[in-house]
Write an enzyme that holds these catalytic residues in place. Structure first.
Site, PDB file in Angstrom:
ATOM      1  CG  ASP A 101      -9.782  -2.285 -22.671  1.00 46.55           C
ATOM      2  OD1 ASP A 101     -10.883  -2.495 -23.180  1.00 46.55           O
ATOM      3  OD2 ASP A 101      -8.965  -3.180 -22.402  1.00 46.55           O
ATOM      4  NE  ARG A 155      -7.675  -6.828 -20.275  1.00 51.45           N
ATOM      5  CZ  ARG A 155      -8.137  -5.995 -21.194  1.00 51.45           C
ATOM      6  NH1 ARG A 155      -7.457  -4.882 -21.448  1.00 51.45           N
ATOM      7  NH2 ARG A 155      -9.245  -6.237 -21.863  1.00 51.45           N
ATOM      8  N   PRO A 190       0.812  -1.217   0.000  1.00 46.49           N
ATOM      9  CG  PRO A 190      -0.056  -1.051   2.162  1.00 46.49           C
ATOM     10  CD  PRO A 190       0.627  -2.004   1.229  1.00 46.49           C
ATOM     11  CD  GLU A 248       1.170  -5.194  11.780  1.00 45.51           C
ATOM     12  OE1 GLU A 248       1.299  -3.997  11.492  1.00 45.51           O
ATOM     13  OE2 GLU A 248       0.057  -5.752  11.934  1.00 45.51           O
TER      14      GLU A 248
END
Length: 247
Positions: free
Chosen positions: A169, A154, A89, A116
């Site tokens: 897309d 893809r 993150p 963690e």
């Protein structure tokens, strides 16, 4: 293209690697995947991969030894070390542009964390780049790794039946995709726009471009700041703003 995934839960990838576009890409040999349980590279008899953090605190931290040993084994015979990515993150936001960049590599190694997180020395001395799929926290790095692989695979040549699909897309052209319609032409009184039934390809292309601009302006206006816009695009957006009372 090859992906090596280091994970404590390889079973999570079974359905992902066997289904849909990803499964076909692997079956056709366009993509190769390998799962490594880095617990197998633990340096003690209990196969421990985590320990309490120095300085105190809650949770457990992934030890550096198993991850370094696993990656070093994977790249032992490689003349050029593949890029090592950590799903985190704290990483750079994953975007379509990043997916296109990663699709240019022949091999990627993905680290999936838990608990963690990783010992900081993994970040400093083993990982080339940290990547985040959003500003939220998940139980582990497996789902982000799947998201990254799905987006990148893809883009590999031959994976999609229609090569132009990836090019049109959302985000691929810097804008959101235009609305799509199929049969029937009239469903419960909701009709397909006449231009799409006209057979006039230039007008269809123009309508689709305007719809992409409109949808992006309505939903993700910040994308317009970096999108490649023609003079016609700018005039269309100016008209939208004037009609909305935005000047």
């Amino acid at each position: 293209m090859r992906f090596d995934v280091l994970t404590l839960f390889p079973e999570m990838f079974e359905g992902f690697f066997s289904s849909s576009v990803i499964g076909r890409a692997i079956e056709q040999g366009r993509v190769e995947v390998s799962l490594t349980n880095f617990r197998d590279y633990s340096t003690n008899k209990h196969r421990t991969v985590d320990d309490t953090p120095y300085g105190g605190g809650s949770g457990m931290v992934l030890k550096p030894e198993p991850l370094f040993r696993a990656v070093e084994e994977l790249v032992r015979d490689e003349p050029i070390r593949p890029r090592v990515l950590m799903m985190s993150p704290q990483g750079v936001p994953f975007t379509q542009l990043k997916a296109e960049e990663l699709a240019g590599h022949d091999r990627l190694i993905l680290l999936c964390g838990h608990y963690e997180g990783f010992d900081e020395r993994v970040r400093q001395h083993l990982v080339d780049e940290e990547i985040s799929i959003g500003d939220y926290v998940l139980t582990g790095g497996e789902l982000p790794a799947m998201v990254l692989m799905d987006s990148v695979i893809r883009l590999v040549s031959g994976v999609l039946g229609n090569e132009s699909s990836a090019e049109t897309d959302s985000f691929s052209m810097g804008l959101l995709e235009y609305p799509q319609y199929t049969r029937p032409a009239d469903f419960r009184g909701w009709k397909v726009p006449d231009v799409l039934l006209s057979g006039h390809h230039a007008e269809i292309d123009r309508w689709r471009r305007h719809q992409s601009l409109l949808r992006t302006w309505e939903r993700r206006p910040e994308l317009l700041e970096t999108a490649e816009l023609s003079e016609e695009d700018r005039q269309f957006l100016k008209k939208l703003k004037e009609e909305a009372g935005g000047g």
